[in-house]
Design an enzyme around this catalytic site. Structure first.
Site, short mmCIF file in Angstrom:
data_model
loop_
_atom_site.label_atom_id
_atom_site.label_comp_id
_atom_site.label_asym_id
_atom_site.label_seq_id
_atom_site.Cartn_x
_atom_site.Cartn_y
_atom_site.Cartn_z
N TRP A 10 0.71 -1.28 -0.06
CA TRP A 10 0.03 0.10 -0.11
C TRP A 10 0.76 1.03 0.02
CZ3 TRP A 10 -2.64 -3.21 4.17
CH2 TRP A 10 -3.73 -3.69 3.69
N ALA A 56 -15.91 -6.24 8.56
CA ALA A 56 -15.40 -5.09 7.65
C ALA A 56 -15.24 -5.56 6.32
CB ALA A 56 -14.26 -4.37 8.44
N VAL A 88 -8.05 -7.38 10.37
CA VAL A 88 -9.04 -8.26 10.52
C VAL A 88 -8.54 -9.58 10.90
CG1 VAL A 88 -10.77 -7.33 8.95
CG2 VAL A 88 -8.92 -8.82 8.02
N GLN A 100 -13.17 3.05 -3.78
CA GLN A 100 -13.58 1.91 -2.81
C GLN A 100 -14.71 2.17 -2.03
OE1 GLN A 100 -10.35 0.65 0.38
NE2 GLN A 100 -9.43 -0.72 -1.42
N HIS A 123 -6.56 3.23 1.01
CA HIS A 123 -7.85 2.44 1.08
C HIS A 123 -8.94 3.49 2.08
CE1 HIS A 123 -6.02 0.10 4.99
NE2 HIS A 123 -5.82 1.35 4.91
N ARG A 139 -2.89 4.80 -4.82
CA ARG A 139 -1.61 3.75 -4.45
C ARG A 139 -0.62 4.02 -5.68
NH1 ARG A 139 -4.67 -1.80 -2.81
NH2 ARG A 139 -5.84 -0.70 -1.52
C1 FA5 Z 1 -7.82 -3.29 1.10
O1 FA5 Z 1 -7.84 -2.10 0.62
C2 FA5 Z 1 -8.50 -3.38 2.16
N1 FA5 Z 1 -8.57 -2.22 2.94
C3 FA5 Z 1 -9.81 -4.03 2.34
C4 FA5 Z 1 -10.46 -4.31 3.59
C5 FA5 Z 1 -11.24 -3.75 4.36
C6 FA5 Z 1 -9.84 -5.94 4.03
C7 FA5 Z 1 -11.78 -4.22 5.35
C8 FA5 Z 1 -10.60 -6.21 5.19
C9 FA5 Z 1 -11.36 -5.32 6.13
P1 FA5 Z 1 -7.27 -4.45 -0.89
O2 FA5 Z 1 -5.92 -3.63 -1.27
O3 FA5 Z 1 -7.34 -5.93 -1.37
O4 FA5 Z 1 -7.65 -4.54 0.28
O5 FA5 Z 1 -8.24 -3.51 -1.93
C10 FA5 Z 1 -9.49 -3.82 -1.67
C11 FA5 Z 1 -10.13 -3.97 -3.08
O6 FA5 Z 1 -10.16 -2.66 -3.88
C12 FA5 Z 1 -9.69 -4.93 -4.04
O7 FA5 Z 1 -10.40 -6.17 -4.09
C13 FA5 Z 1 -10.14 -4.27 -5.54
O8 FA5 Z 1 -11.45 -4.50 -5.78
C14 FA5 Z 1 -9.87 -2.98 -5.22
N2 FA5 Z 1 -8.53 -2.33 -5.55
C15 FA5 Z 1 -7.31 -2.68 -4.94
N3 FA5 Z 1 -6.48 -1.94 -5.59
C16 FA5 Z 1 -6.82 -1.52 -6.51
C17 FA5 Z 1 -6.13 -0.71 -7.61
N4 FA5 Z 1 -5.24 -0.44 -7.76
N5 FA5 Z 1 -7.09 -0.22 -8.80
C18 FA5 Z 1 -8.56 -0.58 -8.69
N6 FA5 Z 1 -9.14 -1.37 -7.50
C19 FA5 Z 1 -8.12 -1.85 -6.71
#
Ligand code: FA5
Length: 346
Positions: free
Chosen positions: A155, A313, A259, A216, A175, A202
């Site tokens: 991240w 969450a 989590v 998100q 996020h 990011r």
């Molecule tokens: C998170 O960002 C965690 N904060 C999610 C979370 C929340 C987990 C609460 C547990 C509890 P992650 O990096 O996997 O997780 O991103 C979550 C979602 O955001 C991904 O499944 C995807 O749908 C979207 N996402 C992540 N990075 C990108 C990106 N660079 N471009 C578009 N969508 C993205």
């Protein structure tokens, strides 16, 4: 004197032909035919001529005066006609059909976000928003990600100068999870069910499913006796409402420091339906969210006692949902500002 009169006549007629509007015509009249005009003065001096010359010159002078007056009237009429033509051309023709103003529409991401909110609202979720420029401690530390935690590598983002010190750095949030802490701190110890939508940033290698800026929606439910079954039930309900029964849903274990246990949810790839393709990176699935049961320490950071409260969450990518819903193969279309793409979503 005769010559002088002829020269004056020629000069006056030449000038009159060049005159462009009615006020200039009036100036011309004053200059030649007015009381102190050149011709008037010249005619006045006829009286000083000899009795022999006077009638001839007088007659010529009067003829020229008449000629100039006639030319003046003709020029006035000409200019009035021209002015009338301009007025007519400018007149509003109310019988012409109007020009349609270009009509915009909601961006597909906004549209999808609204659909997501509509699915969760009847389940008791309300909507909150947090800041896009966030403190390190909300984005990371209070979510169990201390400064040297390897999860920070996933991240990485843009930091806002200058560095303020430990946990005090400002960054573009990676996020929407920092909203969890903000909401819990505001609401504790009351039970809560919220959605927190917003932009995230990011340091990302951009590809068909990854943008460096994306949206998100965070979901958070905190209360007594909330279990993993609630999490699975709510998210399965969401997937069915959003995509219908056709696309398969997959839950798998995943790790997020905030989590315990953690999971990811993926939807069957809408392009290849299984065998793998460029869009799903040859896996047959598209990950749409990360989720899990809120970590006890995170509950504590938010002001809840984990012995009494539990919660789930999730954080889902809105562009990914829109891609699945509308069959969009590349996330970069969303922010390319190409109207041929955007206008399909009116
Ligand atoms: C998170 O960002 C965690 N904060 C999610 C979370 C929340 C987990 C609460 C547990 C509890 P992650 O990096 O996997 O997780 O991103 C979550 C979602 O955001 C991904 O499944 C995807 O749908 C979207 N996402 C992540 N990075 C990108 C990106 N660079 N471009 C578009 N969508 C993205």
């Amino acid at each position: 004197m005769k010559k002088e009169l002829q020269n004056l006549r020629n000069k006056a007629l030449k000038e009159l032909a060049r005159v462009k509007d009615l006020s200039a015509v009036e100036a011309w009249r004053v200059a030649y035919l007015g009381r102190k005009g050149t011709l008037t003065q010249l005619l006045r001096s006829v009286g000083q001529l000899s009795a022999k010359e006077r009638p001839k010159v007088g007659e010529l002078g009067n003829r020229i005066k008449e000629e100039l007056q006639t030319a003046l009237q003709a020029r006035i009429q000409e200019l009035e006609k021209e002015a009338q033509k301009v007025r007519e051309a400018e007149t509003l023709d109310i019988t012409l059909p109007g020009r349609r103003p270009p009509q915009g529409g909601l961006h597909p991401v906004t549209r999808t976000l609204n659909e997501i909110i509509e699915i969760f609202t009847p389940l008791g979720f309300s909507v909150y928003e947090g800041p896009e420029v966030e403190w390190d401690r909300y984005n990371f530390e209070l979510l169990n990600i201390p400064p040297d935690h390897p999860a920070r590598d996933m991240w990485d983002t843009l930091y806002i100068a200058p560095p303020y010190g430990k946990g005090q750095d400002m960054l573009l949030r990676t996020h929407t999870s920092p909203g969890q802490i903000r909401l819990m701190q505001e609401m504790a110890p009351a039970p809560l069910r919220v959605l927190i939508p917003g932009r995230c940033y990011r340091y990302e290698a951009v590809d068909p499913t990854h943008e460096w800026m994306f949206v998100q929606v965070e979901g958070l439910a905190v209360g007594k006796k909330i279990t993993m079954a609630d999490l699975k039930g709510v998210l399965s309900h969401f997937a069915r409402q959003m995509f219908g029964e056709e696309l398969k849903v997959r839950f798998r274990c995943d790790y997020f420091p905030f989590v315990e246990p953690g999971a990811e949810m993926a939807i069957e790839c809408f392009v290849c339906h299984g065998p793998g393709c460029r869009t799903c990176k040859y896996t047959g699935w598209i990950e749409i969210l990360g989720a899990g049961m809120v970590h006890p320490q995170v509950l504590r950071n938010g002001g809840y006692d984990p012995a009494e409260f539990s919660g789930f969450a999730f954080g889902m990518g809105v562009e990914r949902i829109a891609m699945l819903k509308y069959g969009i193969e590349d996330i970069r279309y969303f922010y390319g500002n190409d109207l041929r793409f955007l206008s399909q979503f009116r």
